[in-house]
Motif scaffolding. Structure first.
Motif, PDB file in Angstrom:
ATOM      1  N   UNK A   1      -4.339   9.915  -3.625  1.00 12.16           N
ATOM      2  CA  UNK A   1      -3.065   8.851  -3.302  1.00 12.16           C
ATOM      3  C   UNK A   1      -3.457   7.852  -2.466  1.00 12.16           C
ATOM      4  N   UNK A   2      -4.080   8.155  -1.418  1.00 15.87           N
ATOM      5  CA  UNK A   2      -4.654   6.943  -0.385  1.00 15.87           C
ATOM      6  C   UNK A   2      -5.660   6.163  -1.223  1.00 15.87           C
ATOM      7  N   UNK A   3      -6.481   6.823  -2.030  1.00 16.35           N
ATOM      8  CA  UNK A   3      -7.510   5.891  -2.637  1.00 16.35           C
ATOM      9  C   UNK A   3      -6.815   4.933  -3.614  1.00 16.35           C
ATOM     10  N   UNK A   4      -5.575   5.406  -4.068  1.00 22.75           N
ATOM     11  CA  UNK A   4      -5.059   4.454  -4.991  1.00 22.75           C
ATOM     12  C   UNK A   4      -4.435   3.095  -4.254  1.00 22.75           C
ATOM     13  N   UNK A   5      -4.200   3.219  -2.894  1.00 23.39           N
ATOM     14  CA  UNK A   5      -3.949   2.137  -2.108  1.00 23.39           C
ATOM     15  C   UNK A   5      -5.117   1.129  -2.322  1.00 23.39           C
ATOM     16  N   UNK A   6      -6.581   1.677  -2.284  1.00 23.96           N
ATOM     17  CA  UNK A   6      -7.822   0.728  -2.271  1.00 23.96           C
ATOM     18  C   UNK A   6      -7.795   0.275  -3.685  1.00 23.96           C
TER      19      UNK A   6
ATOM     20  N   UNK B   1     -10.259  11.717   3.112  1.00 21.34           N
ATOM     21  CA  UNK B   1      -9.943  12.222   1.817  1.00 21.34           C
ATOM     22  C   UNK B   1      -9.949  10.768   0.655  1.00 21.34           C
ATOM     23  N   UNK B   2      -9.590   9.676   1.257  1.00 20.56           N
ATOM     24  CA  UNK B   2      -9.729   8.727   0.470  1.00 20.56           C
ATOM     25  C   UNK B   2     -11.422   7.979   0.284  1.00 20.56           C
ATOM     26  N   UNK B   3     -11.715   8.191   1.588  1.00 23.63           N
ATOM     27  CA  UNK B   3     -13.171   7.988   1.894  1.00 23.63           C
ATOM     28  C   UNK B   3     -14.020   8.485   0.771  1.00 23.63           C
ATOM     29  N   UNK B   4     -13.611  10.022   0.820  1.00 24.67           N
ATOM     30  CA  UNK B   4     -14.441  10.919  -0.122  1.00 24.67           C
ATOM     31  C   UNK B   4     -14.602  10.651  -1.465  1.00 24.67           C
ATOM     32  N   UNK B   5     -13.354  10.165  -1.841  1.00 24.21           N
ATOM     33  CA  UNK B   5     -13.056   9.771  -3.220  1.00 24.21           C
ATOM     34  C   UNK B   5     -13.887   8.679  -3.743  1.00 24.21           C
ATOM     35  N   UNK B   6     -13.979   7.554  -2.659  1.00 27.21           N
ATOM     36  CA  UNK B   6     -14.700   6.537  -3.062  1.00 27.21           C
ATOM     37  C   UNK B   6     -16.254   6.793  -2.887  1.00 27.21           C
ATOM     38  N   UNK B   7     -16.473   7.642  -2.154  1.00 30.07           N
ATOM     39  CA  UNK B   7     -18.079   8.355  -2.133  1.00 30.07           C
ATOM     40  C   UNK B   7     -18.365   8.947  -3.409  1.00 30.07           C
ATOM     41  N   UNK B   8     -17.395   9.869  -4.014  1.00 26.63           N
ATOM     42  CA  UNK B   8     -17.720  10.283  -5.377  1.00 26.63           C
ATOM     43  C   UNK B   8     -17.927   9.056  -6.510  1.00 26.63           C
ATOM     44  N   UNK B   9     -17.249   8.097  -6.329  1.00 26.27           N
ATOM     45  CA  UNK B   9     -17.562   6.921  -7.151  1.00 26.27           C
ATOM     46  C   UNK B   9     -18.861   6.359  -6.943  1.00 26.27           C
TER      47      UNK B   9
ATOM     48  N   UNK C   1       0.616  -1.256  -0.024  1.00 38.72           N
ATOM     49  CA  UNK C   1       0.035  -0.033   0.105  1.00 38.72           C
ATOM     50  C   UNK C   1       0.791   1.384   0.136  1.00 38.72           C
ATOM     51  N   UNK C   2       2.114   1.208   0.476  1.00 40.46           N
ATOM     52  CA  UNK C   2       3.036   2.551   0.660  1.00 40.46           C
ATOM     53  C   UNK C   2       3.290   2.636  -0.854  1.00 40.46           C
ATOM     54  N   UNK C   3       3.666   1.950  -1.470  1.00 43.21           N
ATOM     55  CA  UNK C   3       4.267   1.828  -2.896  1.00 43.21           C
ATOM     56  C   UNK C   3       3.010   2.153  -3.777  1.00 43.21           C
ATOM     57  N   UNK C   4       1.846   1.685  -3.599  1.00 46.38           N
ATOM     58  CA  UNK C   4       0.739   2.085  -4.455  1.00 46.38           C
ATOM     59  C   UNK C   4       0.333   3.681  -4.246  1.00 46.38           C
ATOM     60  N   UNK C   5       0.490   4.030  -2.975  1.00 43.90           N
ATOM     61  CA  UNK C   5       0.256   5.397  -2.510  1.00 43.90           C
ATOM     62  C   UNK C   5       1.088   6.137  -3.168  1.00 43.90           C
ATOM     63  N   UNK C   6       2.465   6.307  -3.021  1.00 41.64           N
ATOM     64  CA  UNK C   6       3.464   6.987  -3.650  1.00 41.64           C
ATOM     65  C   UNK C   6       3.367   7.152  -5.273  1.00 41.64           C
ATOM     66  N   UNK C   7       2.944   5.905  -5.766  1.00 42.48           N
ATOM     67  CA  UNK C   7       3.017   5.828  -7.132  1.00 42.48           C
ATOM     68  C   UNK C   7       1.858   6.681  -7.777  1.00 42.48           C
ATOM     69  N   UNK C   8       0.814   6.373  -7.218  1.00 45.99           N
ATOM     70  CA  UNK C   8      -0.614   7.236  -7.240  1.00 45.99           C
ATOM     71  C   UNK C   8      -0.384   8.623  -7.251  1.00 45.99           C
ATOM     72  N   UNK C   9       0.495   9.154  -6.469  1.00 46.25           N
ATOM     73  CA  UNK C   9       0.719  10.666  -6.461  1.00 46.25           C
ATOM     74  C   UNK C   9       1.337  10.897  -7.854  1.00 46.25           C
ATOM     75  N   UNK C  10       1.938  10.384  -8.589  1.00 41.37           N
ATOM     76  CA  UNK C  10       2.444  10.905  -9.838  1.00 41.37           C
ATOM     77  C   UNK C  10       1.452  11.379 -10.630  1.00 41.37           C
ATOM     78  N   UNK C  11       0.245  10.806 -10.628  1.00 40.05           N
ATOM     79  CA  UNK C  11      -1.059  11.314 -11.275  1.00 40.05           C
ATOM     80  C   UNK C  11      -1.619  12.577 -10.343  1.00 40.05           C
TER      81      UNK C  11
END
Length: 646
Positions: A355-360, A412-420, A325-335
């Protein structure tokens, strides 16, 4: 090493409520609550008189200390009449000289504020090149309002390697190089040249274009990037590394280099190899969901450093260890964070929440839906460990608040999921986010910018959503009562709230457990008390709120055998004609109704508005089928069904 393994084990079992996010922990201490920035606002006004086009850092660094020397060249264009070139640099670093277009100029200093006297007035549109020669040892403890320096040196407690590395977010770049610390002025390109002992490798942003032998057993590593970059994402790391490079192959791109600088000892790479290799499939996944990796012409990669998490330096994250999840988070930050950067620290959730939602998403698509469900439940538990707190950061003088693990990351991650969840169509959801990245790529964005793109792509009014979830506080608490009468499910949903936001207008899903098989229904909670009358066959044995963790919420479900279809609902006090209907329906009633809501049989609201004086409702946009209409006035509510014909 045992402590680290234990922490990772806890993290894997979703106890975010007890642990700070690894990415948040290393940023919360970057500056304390005494200052918003490190210079007087008048100095920032001077900085904003020019637009940075290119940064070139030519530095001497070693793995054994933070002593730094060299020069920084800034290519810029004047935006106003200017005779002073303003920069920021920590006073511990001495300026030897400064040049403007090759001519030596006088330098004035006041704390962190650097003013280079140009000697003439540059008019708007005029290009200039400024070069600053400097040296010194940055502070190792807090000064000028900061707790941690922008450059550090330490041993890895797990692997024993000594490293010099940088971490500039949010206002610590000036600790190690003269720069303009303004978020919305990204340099169009950058270069970082690092001269160091020949036993070291030196990592930075972009492509490694050259390694040159230098006198005294030194080597210079030349890194260049042609992509726009925010000041805090420029980085340097020096250590005895090995280069472990792999490739990702996202759809539509031949390959993307993933270049990893790993500690040069026998244990480190074998321990982390599988985790590092998973970066490729994550990059391929995010490219599929959000569009091509933004820096695909250069690389992605990692430099190891003894930190407790990661920092998303553009194209080369600095990371203390490798975990899924840490690697996923930092990679998602690139976007989300690097390609599109928050325009102000008030909107940091646009970086950290996504970036945290990228972990999910990495867990959902690359592992299992059940693990993803458990992970999001842990995120929800973390957020609801406290009843209040808003995602929008009103006070950017407090680093712990900016990088709050509970609010900026988890909520912030939970809200991104709620947008979806609100969009309720993954194709449209991902298209909207790809459009957001396209419109604001290589630049900065605000919450309102995201809102406008979401509205354009989905046709949904996201103003209530943002007011509730970003600028409001807390979460809804649902008290659900239900009864079954023949083939009709009667629901009453009473909403209270955990904090100051008076109402969360939101879709709500309920899992209905039946003897003929479970089903999910979707209703709209538009007021604090809603009643729904829904046709549903089979014997209902129970209900569950929000079975897919679509929104942050708490609540309970109660079977209520006294609840009937006419409990606060007049089910037959108005008449609809024609029925079936085509272009419109006409309401006939001896009562006065103010508002109408048209829903499908799952409870999803399709139309709503104020009832016109002629009591006619236009239904042209509805597809053929059966619908529910609700009429309301003060505390009265009535429901009926009608059919839209072919």
């Amino acid at each position: 090493m045992r402590v680290l393994s234990y922490l990772l084990l806890l993290y894997a079992f979703n106890v975010q409520a007890q642990l700070s996010h690894p990415c948040a922990a290393i940023k919360q201490s970057s500056f304390n609550s005494s200052k918003r920035s490190v210079v007087d606002p008048n100095h920032t006004i001077l900085e904003n008189m020019y637009d940075v086009k290119h940064y070139q850092l030519d530095l001497n660094l070693e793995r054994t200390s933070t002593y730094i020397s060299g020069n920084v060249t800034i290519q810029a264009v004047a935006l106003a009449n200017m005779d002073i070139f303003a920069l920021e640099l920590h006073p511990y670093l001495a300026i030897d000289s400064a040049k403007v277009n090759g001519a030596t100029k006088t330098v004035g200093r006041n704390g962190n504020a650097v003013s280079i006297l140009i000697g003439q007035t540059y008019t708007p549109g005029t290009s200039l090149t400024v070069q600053v020669f400097y040296k010194g040892t940055p502070p190792t403890t807090g000064s000028s309002g900061f707790d941690d320096p922008g450059i550090s040196n330490d041993f890895s407690p797990s692997w024993g390697n000594q490293v010099t590395w940088t971490l500039s977010q949010p206002f610590s770049a000036h600790d190690w190089w003269p720069c303009k610390q303004v978020l919305d002025d990204k340099a169009d390109s950058s270069a970082v040249y690092i001269t160091t002992d020949a036993s070291n490798l030196a990592g930075s942003n972009g492509k490694l274009v050259n390694i040159t032998n230098k006198p005294n057993n030194k080597k210079q590593f030349a890194w260049r990037s042609s992509y726009p970059i925010a000041y805090y994402l420029i980085s340097a790391a020096v250590a005895q590394y090995i280069d472990y490079s792999i490739y990702a192959h996202p759809v539509g791109i031949d390959s993307v280099l993933i270049q990893n600088y790993i500690y040069n000892n026998p244990q480190t790479l074998p321990n982390f190899r599988n985790q590092i290799d998973s970066t490729a499939e994550m990059l391929e996944l995010y490219s599929q969901l959000f569009g091509p990796y933004p820096f695909n012409k250069e690389k992605y990669g990692h430099c190891m450093a003894p930190i407790s998490g990661g920092m998303e330096h553009q194209t080369m994250t600095t990371q203390g260890f490798f975990e899924f999840t840490l690697t996923a988070h930092e990679l998602m930050h690139q976007w989300f964070g690097d390609h599109v950067t928050c325009a102000s620290w008030e909107d940091i959730w646009l970086n950290e929440g996504f970036a945290s939602y990228g972990e999910y998403l990495a867990i959902e698509y690359l592992r299992s839906e059940q693990e993803a469900f458990n992970y999001m439940q842990g995120v929800h538990n973390s957020v609801m460990a406290n009843t209040g707190g808003r995602v929008y950061v009103a006070d950017t003088t407090n680093s712990s608040r900016i990088f709050s693990s509970r609010l900026s990351y988890d909520k912030g991650s939970a809200i991104t999921h709620s947008i979806r969840f609100v969009v309720n169509n993954d194709s449209i959801f991902y298209d909207a986010l790809e459009q957001y990245l396209t419109v604001y790529g290589d630049s900065v964005a605000t919450t309102n910018d995201l809102k406008l793109v979401l509205e354009q792509k989905t046709g949904i009014d996201f103003d209530p959503f943002m007011q509730q979830w970003i600028y409001g506080e807390g979460y809804p608490i649902f008290d659900i009562h239900w009864n079954q009468i023949n083939d009709t499910l009667v629901l009453r949903s009473d909403e209270t709230v955990s904090s100051s936001t008076p109402l969360f207008q939101t879709p709500l899903e309920l899992l209905v457990q039946r003897d003929i098989g479970d089903t999910i229904i979707r209703v709209a909670q538009n007021t604090n008390s809603e009643t729904f009358v829904l046709p549903l066959s089979g014997t209902i044995t129970g209900l569950e709120i929000d079975p897919r963790n679509g929104i942050l919420n708490d609540g309970n479900v109660t079977y209520d055998g006294t609840l009937t279809a006419i409990d606060n609902v007049a089910a037959a006090c108005f008449h609809i004609y024609p029925n079936p209907a085509n272009g419109y329906i006409q309401i006939s009633s001896d009562k006065v109704w103010d508002h109408y809501h048209v829903l499908d049989l799952s409870g999803r609201q399709l139309l709503d508005g104020v009832l016109a004086s002629d009591q006619r409702i236009i239904i042209d946009e509805l597809s053929p089928g059966c619908y529910i209409i609700k009429l309301s006035s003060n505390d009265k509510l009535a429901v009926a069904r009608f059919i839209k014909g072919e």
